[in-house]
Design a protein around this motif. Structure first.
Motif, PDB file in Angstrom:
ATOM      1  N   CYS A  36       0.825  -1.205   0.000  1.00 17.23           N
ATOM      2  CA  CYS A  36       0.000   0.000   0.000  1.00 17.23           C
ATOM      3  C   CYS A  36       0.863   1.261   0.000  1.00 17.23           C
ATOM      4  CB  CYS A  36      -0.919  -0.001   1.220  1.00 17.23           C
ATOM      5  SG  CYS A  36      -2.050  -1.403   1.275  1.00 17.23           S
ATOM      6  N   PHE A  47      -4.392   3.157   5.305  1.00 14.44           N
ATOM      7  CA  PHE A  47      -4.857   1.808   4.958  1.00 14.44           C
ATOM      8  C   PHE A  47      -5.190   0.978   6.200  1.00 14.44           C
ATOM      9  CE2 PHE A  47      -2.019   3.444   1.701  1.00 14.44           C
ATOM     10  CZ  PHE A  47      -2.772   3.283   0.552  1.00 14.44           C
ATOM     11  N   CYS A  62       2.327  -1.749   4.411  1.00 17.56           N
ATOM     12  CA  CYS A  62       2.177  -0.301   4.258  1.00 17.56           C
ATOM     13  C   CYS A  62       3.528   0.379   4.396  1.00 17.56           C
ATOM     14  CB  CYS A  62       1.212   0.257   5.302  1.00 17.56           C
ATOM     15  SG  CYS A  62      -0.453  -0.421   5.194  1.00 17.56           S
ATOM     16  N   LEU A 102      -1.105  -1.339  -4.396  1.00 19.80           N
ATOM     17  CA  LEU A 102      -2.276  -0.504  -4.181  1.00 19.80           C
ATOM     18  C   LEU A 102      -1.796   0.906  -3.871  1.00 19.80           C
ATOM     19  CD1 LEU A 102      -5.143   0.379  -3.485  1.00 19.80           C
ATOM     20  CD2 LEU A 102      -4.986  -0.937  -1.361  1.00 19.80           C
TER      21      LEU A 102
END
Length: 280
Positions: A36, A47, A62, A102
């Motif tokens: 992410c 996130f 992340c 993402l």
């Protein structure tokens, strides 16, 4: 004052020296890797809810970009190209294979740049309101110059910037209720992040910020999850570049700039559906 750490990954996150920059990285959940990548002046905590919703079937990784969240400062200015370079090194350091990227905004552009390189063994890209897919014409340059001036005022410590930045986020960037808590954290760190915001917006006017030709070469599936109310990055203007891609689809969500943060449950459901549609 260090409000920006509250926007980022937990204090217990791992630290990696990536090309001379200390990046903070958090890992949670179990399953296929989803990396992410947040928008400029945000952090990995964007996130947090997404990770809780899908953590039973995916490992959610992340990363705080340099000078944001809990990551250290970078020796280079902020840009999508620089972030793509750091991301490539980070994936190697983490030993992640076949990840789904993402990315939101500048994070989405960085994900697309890396996917276009074709050497990172990426499974798919989920790009939420990414930059770089619109022609940088005179109108775009003028708009970018205004934003550079705005964030430059915050960098200088202008007294009016705090309230203006709050309004900018409340009514333009993250207007939905689900983003309220993280929005407050981002706003609280406005002055701290003004420099990196100014740097990033300056980079958006550079010729290399136009990644339309790169995007057209991407071979892996790309899902564009776009906030319908985005007044910063236009889906309508980005459509020609998306339509020129080999394997891209678009879903729209209510919101201003970050569907996974503003419509977390609807986004998570659509994300799982997208992943289930990917080749084994």
């Amino acid at each position: 004052m260090n409000a920006r750490v509250e926007t980022g990954v937990p204090e217990s996150a791992m630290r990696f020296d990536i090309d001379g920059t200390e990046l903070a990285v958090a890992r949670s959940g179990k399953g296929p890797a989803v990396v992410c990548l947040h928008a400029i002046a945000h952090g990995g905590r964007d996130f947090e809810v997404f990770a809780k919703l899908v953590g039973d079937r995916f490992e959610v990784i992340c990363i705080d970009w340099p000078g944001q969240g809990r990551s250290g400062a970078d020796r280079q200015s902020a840009s999508a190209a620089r972030y793509a370079e750091l991301l490539a090194h980070a994936l190697q350091a983490l030993g992640i294979e076949r990840p789904i990227l993402l990315g939101n905004s500048v994070g989405g552009a960085a994900a697309l740049i890396l996917a276009a390189r074709g050497d990172a063994n990426i499974r798919a890209v989920v790009a939420c309101d990414p930059g770089g897919l619109i022609e940088i014409d005179d109108t775009a340059r003028k708009a970018i110059a205004l934003m550079v001036k705005f964030f430059g005022a915050g960098e200088r410590g202008a007294g009016w910037f705090g309230l203006a930045f709050r309004a900018y986020y409340r009514f333009l960037v993250l207007p939905k209720r689900a983003a309220k808590v993280q929005r407050r954290r981002i706003v609280a760190a406005g002055y701290e992040n003004a420099r990196v915001l100014r740097e990033a917006w300056e980079s958006f006017a550079a010729p290399e910020a136009d990644i339309r030709a790169l995007a057209a070469t991407i071979d892996v599936p790309v899902w564009f999850a776009w906030a319908k109310g985005d007044r910063i990055v236009s889906l309508k203007q980005s459509r020609p570049a998306i339509d020129a891609m080999k394997n891209a689809r678009v879903t729209q969500f209510a919101g201003g700039h970050a569907p996974f943060l503003e419509q977390p449950r609807a986004f998570a459901k659509a994300f799982v559906k997208f992943v289930n549609s990917l080749p084994a």
